[in-house]
Motif scaffolding. Structure first.
Motif, mmCIF file in Angstrom:
data_model
loop_
_atom_site.group_PDB
_atom_site.id
_atom_site.type_symbol
_atom_site.label_atom_id
_atom_site.label_comp_id
_atom_site.label_asym_id
_atom_site.label_seq_id
_atom_site.Cartn_x
_atom_site.Cartn_y
_atom_site.Cartn_z
ATOM 1 N N PRO A 38 0.830 -1.301 -0.158
ATOM 2 C CA PRO A 38 -0.055 -0.041 0.010
ATOM 3 C C PRO A 38 0.780 1.123 -0.028
ATOM 4 N N ILE A 39 0.847 2.106 -1.063
ATOM 5 C CA ILE A 39 1.364 3.398 -0.959
ATOM 6 C C ILE A 39 0.413 4.353 -1.015
ATOM 7 N N PRO A 40 0.746 5.289 -0.223
ATOM 8 C CA PRO A 40 -0.082 6.715 -0.223
ATOM 9 C C PRO A 40 0.179 7.568 -1.556
ATOM 10 N N VAL A 41 -0.838 8.016 -2.184
ATOM 11 C CA VAL A 41 -0.639 8.792 -3.268
ATOM 12 C C VAL A 41 -1.326 10.241 -3.273
ATOM 13 N N CYS A 42 -0.694 11.267 -3.986
ATOM 14 C CA CYS A 42 -1.303 12.636 -3.928
ATOM 15 C C CYS A 42 -1.112 13.127 -5.607
ATOM 16 N N GLN A 43 -2.240 13.786 -6.017
ATOM 17 C CA GLN A 43 -1.987 14.305 -7.405
ATOM 18 C C GLN A 43 -1.196 15.678 -7.227
ATOM 19 N N THR A 44 -0.248 15.638 -7.979
ATOM 20 C CA THR A 44 0.696 16.984 -8.019
ATOM 21 C C THR A 44 0.898 17.327 -9.611
ATOM 22 N N GLY A 47 2.127 14.661 -11.635
ATOM 23 C CA GLY A 47 1.029 13.436 -11.845
ATOM 24 C C GLY A 47 1.115 12.975 -10.254
ATOM 25 N N LEU A 48 0.649 11.526 -10.080
ATOM 26 C CA LEU A 48 0.620 10.970 -9.006
ATOM 27 C C LEU A 48 2.055 10.921 -8.216
ATOM 28 N N LYS A 49 2.115 10.970 -7.104
ATOM 29 C CA LYS A 49 3.561 10.954 -6.274
ATOM 30 C C LYS A 49 3.133 10.573 -4.907
ATOM 31 N N ALA A 50 4.222 9.599 -4.238
ATOM 32 C CA ALA A 50 4.223 9.311 -3.000
ATOM 33 C C ALA A 50 4.974 10.059 -2.248
ATOM 34 N N PRO A 51 4.752 10.285 -0.918
ATOM 35 C CA PRO A 51 5.472 11.012 -0.108
ATOM 36 C C PRO A 51 7.038 10.406 0.229
ATOM 37 N N ILE A 52 7.762 11.067 0.745
ATOM 38 C CA ILE A 52 9.037 10.855 1.161
ATOM 39 C C ILE A 52 9.130 9.732 2.290
ATOM 40 N N ASN A 53 8.533 10.334 3.212
ATOM 41 C CA ASN A 53 8.309 9.387 4.530
ATOM 42 C C ASN A 53 6.799 9.697 5.047
ATOM 43 N N ARG A 54 6.315 9.010 6.203
ATOM 44 C CA ARG A 54 5.158 8.901 6.575
ATOM 45 C C ARG A 54 4.635 10.045 7.244
ATOM 46 N N LYS A 61 -3.514 9.738 0.156
ATOM 47 C CA LYS A 61 -4.765 8.877 0.415
ATOM 48 C C LYS A 61 -3.999 7.582 -0.359
ATOM 49 N N PHE A 62 -4.516 6.468 0.424
ATOM 50 C CA PHE A 62 -4.203 4.929 -0.169
ATOM 51 C C PHE A 62 -5.128 4.836 -1.120
ATOM 52 N N SER A 63 -4.597 4.320 -2.095
ATOM 53 C CA SER A 63 -5.589 3.889 -3.190
ATOM 54 C C SER A 63 -6.148 2.607 -2.996
ATOM 55 N N SER A 64 -7.291 2.172 -3.927
ATOM 56 C CA SER A 64 -7.920 0.823 -3.812
ATOM 57 C C SER A 64 -7.083 -0.452 -4.401
ATOM 58 N N LEU A 65 -7.272 -1.398 -4.011
ATOM 59 C CA LEU A 65 -6.451 -2.554 -4.443
ATOM 60 C C LEU A 65 -6.300 -2.453 -5.905
ATOM 61 N N PHE A 66 -7.367 -2.208 -6.667
ATOM 62 C CA PHE A 66 -7.169 -2.413 -8.240
ATOM 63 C C PHE A 66 -6.474 -1.321 -8.706
ATOM 64 N N LEU A 88 9.632 -4.151 -2.537
ATOM 65 C CA LEU A 88 9.139 -3.182 -1.597
ATOM 66 C C LEU A 88 8.585 -3.985 -0.341
ATOM 67 N N PRO A 89 8.980 -3.405 1.106
ATOM 68 C CA PRO A 89 8.094 -4.108 2.204
ATOM 69 C C PRO A 89 6.678 -3.652 2.100
ATOM 70 N N TYR A 90 6.027 -4.788 2.593
ATOM 71 C CA TYR A 90 4.390 -4.144 2.755
ATOM 72 C C TYR A 90 4.170 -3.236 3.466
ATOM 73 N N TYR A 91 4.990 -3.025 4.636
ATOM 74 C CA TYR A 91 4.743 -2.005 5.507
ATOM 75 C C TYR A 91 5.657 -0.537 5.414
ATOM 76 N N LEU A 92 5.929 -0.305 4.189
ATOM 77 C CA LEU A 92 6.873 0.696 3.867
ATOM 78 C C LEU A 92 6.231 2.061 4.530
ATOM 79 N N TYR A 93 5.020 2.244 4.428
ATOM 80 C CA TYR A 93 4.477 3.435 4.710
ATOM 81 C C TYR A 93 3.508 3.204 6.387
ATOM 82 N N CYS A 94 3.981 2.170 6.920
ATOM 83 C CA CYS A 94 3.363 1.769 8.101
ATOM 84 C C CYS A 94 4.130 2.483 9.223
ATOM 85 N N HIS A 95 3.648 3.536 9.932
ATOM 86 C CA HIS A 95 4.347 4.265 11.029
ATOM 87 C C HIS A 95 4.871 3.412 12.116
ATOM 88 N N SER A 96 4.418 2.537 12.563
ATOM 89 C CA SER A 96 4.806 1.681 13.474
ATOM 90 C C SER A 96 6.165 0.885 13.129
#
Length: 135
Positions: A38-44, A47-54, A61-66, A88-96
Motif C-alpha cells: 500500500p502506497i499513499p499517493v497525492c495528485q501533483t 502526476g501521482l506521487k508518494a511522500p518521502i516518508n510517513r 490517500k491510499f488507493s484501492s486494491l485495483f 518493496l516491504p509491505y509496511y513501507l508506509y506503516c508508521h509503527s
C-alpha cells in the motif's frame, strides 16, 4: 508464503501435485498472488506521487486494491525510497514499522525481512556469512 510484521499471506501454488486446483477467481483478481504494497499517493503537477516518508503524508490517500495493482511503484516513489529495496516491504508506509525498516533489509541483496531472525537465517543460508548480522 509472504510474511510481514502484521500480516502473513499463504497462497496456493499452481502445482496440482502440491495444491488442489484453485476454485475461486483470486488469481484473476490478484495475478501477482500477493497483495501489493500500500502506497499513499497525492495528485501533483507532475502526476501521482508518494511522500518521502510517513510524516509527510497528511494530504496523501491510499488507493484501492485495483488502482494499486495498476500504479507503478517505481514511478510513484521518491528515488531514495524506491532504490533502497529489491522488493518493496509491505509496511513501507506503516508508521509503527518505518523506524526499523533499515535494520531488516539484507545489505547484500536489498531484500526486506519482517523479522531479524529470518534476516539472519537468510544471510547465513544464502550469502554464507556467519557472525553477527549488520544493518
Amino acid at each position: 508464503m509472504c510474511t510481514s510484521q502484521y500480516l502473513t499471506e499463504i497462497v496456493k501454488c499452481f502445482d496440482v501435485n502440491c495444491c488442489q486446483k484453485v476454485q475461486i477467481s483470486f488469481f484473476h483478481t490478484v495475478p501477482s498472488r500477493f497483495l501489493p504494497t500500500p502506497i499513499p499517493v497525492c495528485q501533483t503537477v507532475e502526476g501521482l506521487k508518494a511522500p518521502i516518508n510517513r510524516a509527510d503524508s497528511d494530504n496523501y490517500k491510499f488507493s484501492s486494491l485495483f488502482a494499486a495493482q495498476i500504479l507503478k511503484a517505481d514511478e510513484l516513489l521518491p528515488r531514495s525510497v524506491g532504490s533502497s529495496y529489491k522488493v518493496l516491504p509491505y509496511y513501507l508506509y506503516c508508521h509503527s514499522v518505518q523506524s526499523v525498516l533499515p535494520t531488516r533489509v539484507c545489505k547484500h541483496c536489498s531484500l526486506y525481512f519482517a523479522f531479524n531472525v529470518i534476516l539472519k537465517k537468510h544471510i547465513i543460508g544464502v550469502h554464507k556469512i556467519t557472525g553477527k548480522c549488520q544493518s
